[in-house]
Design a protein around this motif. Structure first.
Motif, PDB file in Angstrom:
ATOM      1  N   LYS A 264     -36.957 -31.566 -14.910  1.00 39.41           N
ATOM      2  CA  LYS A 264     -35.831 -31.761 -15.108  1.00 39.41           C
ATOM      3  C   LYS A 264     -35.550 -33.555 -15.050  1.00 39.41           C
ATOM      4  CE  LYS A 264     -30.902 -30.882 -13.296  1.00 39.41           C
ATOM      5  NZ  LYS A 264     -30.369 -29.949 -12.496  1.00 39.41           N
TER       6      LYS A 264
ATOM      7  N   GLU B  51     -39.409 -18.120 -18.663  1.00 39.71           N
ATOM      8  CA  GLU B  51     -39.657 -18.876 -19.660  1.00 39.71           C
ATOM      9  C   GLU B  51     -38.556 -19.682 -19.708  1.00 39.71           C
ATOM     10  OE1 GLU B  51     -43.167 -16.856 -22.307  1.00 39.71           O
ATOM     11  OE2 GLU B  51     -41.040 -16.575 -22.963  1.00 39.71           O
ATOM     12  N   VAL B  52     -38.343 -20.962 -20.550  1.00 36.62           N
ATOM     13  CA  VAL B  52     -37.257 -21.684 -20.753  1.00 36.62           C
ATOM     14  C   VAL B  52     -37.395 -22.165 -22.313  1.00 36.62           C
ATOM     15  CG1 VAL B  52     -36.340 -24.161 -20.299  1.00 36.62           C
ATOM     16  CG2 VAL B  52     -37.596 -22.714 -18.483  1.00 36.62           C
TER      17      VAL B  52
ATOM     18  N   VAL C  36     -36.623 -24.775 -25.062  1.00 33.87           N
ATOM     19  CA  VAL C  36     -35.906 -26.011 -25.168  1.00 33.87           C
ATOM     20  C   VAL C  36     -35.840 -26.690 -26.536  1.00 33.87           C
ATOM     21  CG1 VAL C  36     -36.840 -28.536 -24.456  1.00 33.87           C
ATOM     22  CG2 VAL C  36     -37.413 -26.545 -23.248  1.00 33.87           C
TER      23      VAL C  36
ATOM     24  N   VAL D 256     -32.603 -28.058 -22.634  1.00 29.36           N
ATOM     25  CA  VAL D 256     -32.759 -26.498 -22.191  1.00 29.36           C
ATOM     26  C   VAL D 256     -31.691 -26.009 -23.169  1.00 29.36           C
ATOM     27  CG1 VAL D 256     -32.667 -24.752 -20.683  1.00 29.36           C
ATOM     28  CG2 VAL D 256     -33.871 -26.950 -20.467  1.00 29.36           C
TER      29      VAL D 256
ATOM     30  N   VAL E 216     -34.162 -24.693 -13.615  1.00 25.44           N
ATOM     31  CA  VAL E 216     -33.172 -25.649 -14.717  1.00 25.44           C
ATOM     32  C   VAL E 216     -32.220 -24.635 -15.396  1.00 25.44           C
ATOM     33  CG1 VAL E 216     -35.046 -27.126 -15.127  1.00 25.44           C
ATOM     34  CG2 VAL E 216     -34.860 -24.754 -16.381  1.00 25.44           C
TER      35      VAL E 216
ATOM     36  N   PRO F  19     -36.437 -16.264 -24.625  1.00 25.09           N
ATOM     37  CA  PRO F  19     -37.314 -16.451 -23.456  1.00 25.09           C
ATOM     38  C   PRO F  19     -37.644 -15.229 -22.658  1.00 25.09           C
ATOM     39  CG  PRO F  19     -35.352 -17.716 -23.231  1.00 25.09           C
ATOM     40  CD  PRO F  19     -35.431 -17.041 -24.573  1.00 25.09           C
TER      41      PRO F  19
ATOM     42  N   VAL G 296     -32.441 -19.889 -21.063  1.00 24.15           N
ATOM     43  CA  VAL G 296     -33.627 -19.549 -19.835  1.00 24.15           C
ATOM     44  C   VAL G 296     -33.692 -17.910 -19.757  1.00 24.15           C
ATOM     45  CG1 VAL G 296     -33.026 -21.673 -18.691  1.00 24.15           C
ATOM     46  CG2 VAL G 296     -31.636 -19.727 -18.105  1.00 24.15           C
TER      47      VAL G 296
ATOM     48  N   VAL H   7     -35.239 -17.448 -13.789  1.00 21.97           N
ATOM     49  CA  VAL H   7     -35.302 -18.891 -13.743  1.00 21.97           C
ATOM     50  C   VAL H   7     -34.178 -19.499 -13.044  1.00 21.97           C
ATOM     51  CG1 VAL H   7     -35.148 -21.179 -15.370  1.00 21.97           C
ATOM     52  CG2 VAL H   7     -36.469 -19.120 -16.026  1.00 21.97           C
TER      53      VAL H   7
ATOM     54  N   HIS I 214     -42.046 -22.966 -19.619  1.00 20.67           N
ATOM     55  CA  HIS I 214     -42.164 -21.992 -18.703  1.00 20.67           C
ATOM     56  C   HIS I 214     -41.304 -22.961 -17.496  1.00 20.67           C
ATOM     57  CE1 HIS I 214     -45.280 -19.539 -20.284  1.00 20.67           C
ATOM     58  NE2 HIS I 214     -45.332 -20.611 -20.804  1.00 20.67           N
ATOM     59  N   GLU I 215     -40.479 -22.387 -16.621  1.00 20.92           N
ATOM     60  CA  GLU I 215     -39.927 -23.063 -15.485  1.00 20.92           C
ATOM     61  C   GLU I 215     -40.973 -23.855 -14.718  1.00 20.92           C
ATOM     62  OE1 GLU I 215     -38.517 -20.306 -12.293  1.00 20.92           O
ATOM     63  OE2 GLU I 215     -36.717 -21.767 -12.057  1.00 20.92           O
TER      64      GLU I 215
END
Ligand SMILES: [Zn+2]
Ligand SMILES: [Zn+2]
Length: 366
Positions: free
Chosen positions: A153, A29-30, A32, A67, A77, A25, A70, A74, A147-148
Motif C-alpha cells: 500500500k 488475491e488482489v 489491480v 485495487v 488492502v 480474485p 479483493v 484479504v 496477492h495480498e
C-alpha cells in the motif's frame, strides 16, 4: 472480466496485445487496475528463453495501480488503495519466517511457475489457458491478479504510475547499499554499470553520505547521468585497467563494490580494487549461467574481504518500498529521474529503445 494484455505466444516472439479473460480474485488475491508497469531485464530474459516460464503467457513484474477488487480473506488492502506490486514469496518457509522473502525457498514456483499452486492461472484467451502469476502479478496488462502478500500500500501523494520499478530493479540497487552492504557515511563505494539498478545504488550511496561514489560505465550519456545523480567520479573502462583507474582515485582501495554487470573481467577488477575489509556485492545476472570468476586464496583472508550474493536487495518490500517513498517525498531519492513513460501499446518499441540504451528505464502506462 475481459482485459487487454501483452501476450508472448512463444519464446522470442514479440508482445501481442490480446483480449483475455481474467477471473475474479481467489482467496488471498488482489485485482489491480494497472497504472504503470516497468520493463526489467528479467522480462526480456524470460521472453528470450534464458529463464523458465510457460508460454503463451503474460510477463511484467514491476506493476503498480489501484485495487479494484479483493478476494476472500484479504484484510490489509481494500478497493481504492494505491499499491506497488513486488516479487512474491510463500510467507511460511524458514527464510520468509526470518524476514528474508527474497530468499524464499519457494521463490521459483511463486515467481516463475506461471500458475497458482493448484495449476490454474486465472487467465484465458478464447478458452485456452494463458500462463500468468509471473512474479505473482503478470502486470503487462490493463489489470493484474496479485496477492495480498506482494502488494504494498502506497502512502498518500506517492506517484502511483511510477512506483512499479521500486518493486524490483530500483529496490535491488538501493537495497544492496542500504540492506546488504549497509554502506556507512564517509566510505568509498564502487558501482559497476550505470543502468537503472546501478544508478539506484548510486542514489542510495548518496543518502548514506558515502564520500566517494565511483561509477564504471562505458556509455558517455550514462556516465553524465551518474554524475548528475551524485556520483563523485566516473570511469570509462576503455581508458585502461579498471583497478589502476580506481586506485588513482582511492589508493587504499574501496570499502564497497556493487557489480550489476556480471561480466567476469569487471567482477575480478572490482575484487582487486577493494581495500581492507572491503565487501563485493554481486547483483548482476550473467548471460551464461555457467560463468565463473577467480578469487585468490591469499588476499581475501589477509584483507578480510567479503563476497556477497544479493537478490532483490535483501528487501522486504512491505517495509522497504515505503522507506524509499519517504526518502523520495523528502527529495532525497529522486528515482523518477531514471524513468521514461510510454504508452503500454508501444511495448515492443519501448523494449527496443531500452535495449539500445536510448531509454534507461521505461514505465508503460495503459
Ligand atoms: Zn518462503
Ligand atoms: Zn526485475
Amino acid at each position: 472480466m475481459q482485459i487487454s494484455a501483452a501476450v508472448v505466444h512463444e519464446v522470442g516472439a514479440p508482445f501481442t496485445f490480446t483480449d483475455v479473460d481474467l477471473e475474479a480474485p481467489a482467496p488471498g488475491e488482489v485485482l489491480v487496475q494497472i497504472a504503470g508497469v516497468g520493463i526489467c531485464h528479467t522480462d526480456i530474459a524470460v521472453k528470450e528463453g534464458h529463464l523458465p516460464f510457460p508460454f503463451p503467457g503474460v510477463l511484467g513484474h514491476e506493476g503498480s495501480g489501484t485495487v479494484v477488487a479483493v478476494g476472500a480473506e484479504v484484510t490489509t488492502v481494500a478497493v481504492g488503495d494505491h499499491v506497488a506490486i513486488s516479487f512474491n514469496s510463500c510467507g511460511t518457509c524458514p527464510q520468509c519466517s526470518n524476514d528474508q522473502p527474497a530468499y524464499c525457498h519457494n521463490f521459483l514456483a511463486y515467481n516463475f511457475g506461471g500458475a497458482r499452486p493448484d495449476g490454474s492461472t486465472g487467465l484465458a484467451a478464447d478458452g485456452t489457458k494463458v500462463a500468468a502469476n509471473f512474479f505473482g502479478q503478470s502486470s503487462l496488462a490493463t489489470h493484474a491478479l496479485a496477492h495480498e502478500r506482494n502488494v504494498v500500500k502506497l502512502p498518500p501523494g506517492a506517484p502511483v504510475e511510477l512506483v512499479g520499478p521500486l518493486g524490483c530493479g530500483i529496490q535491488t540497487g538501493a537495497g544492496a547499499v542500504f540492506n546488504s552492504l549497509d554502506v556507512q557515511p564517509g566510505s568509498t563505494v564502487l558501482v559497476a554499470g550505470a543502468g537503472p539498478v546501478g544508478l539506484s545504488a548510486v542514489l542510495a550511496a548518496v543518502v548514506r553520505e558515502a564520500t566517494s561514489i565511483i561509477v564504471i560505465e562505458p556509455h558517455q550519456s550514462r556516465r553524465t547521468l551518474a554524475l548528475e545523480l551524485g556520483a563523485t567520479h566516473v570511469i570509462d573502462p576503455q581508458d585502461g585497467a579498471l583497478s589502476e583507474q580506481i586506485r588513482e582515485i582511492v589508493p587504499a582501495g574501496a570499502d564497497y563494490a556493487v557489480d550489476t554487470t556480471a561480466v567476469v573481467s569487471v567482477v575480478e577488477q572490482l575484487l582487486a580494487s577493494l581495500g581492507i575489509r572491503g565487501i563485493l556485492g554481486l547483483i548482476g545476472v550473467p548471460a551464461d549461467p555457467q560463468a565463473t570468476f577467480s578469487v585468490g586464496l591469499f588476499e581475501p583472508p589477509l584483507l578480510g574481504l567479503t563476497i556477497r550474493g544479493i537478490i532483490e536487495g535483501d528487501s522486504d518490500p512491505q517495509t522497504f518500498i515505503p522507506y524509499l517513498l519517504d526518502l523520495h517525498a523528502q527529495g532525497k531519492f529522486p528515482f523518477d529521474k531514471l524513468i521514461t513513460t510510454m504508452p503500454l501499446d508501444q511495448i515492443n518499441e519501448a523494449v527496443a529503445a531500452q535495449l539500445r540504451g536510448d531509454i534507461l528505464k521505461v514505465v508503460l502506462t495503459p
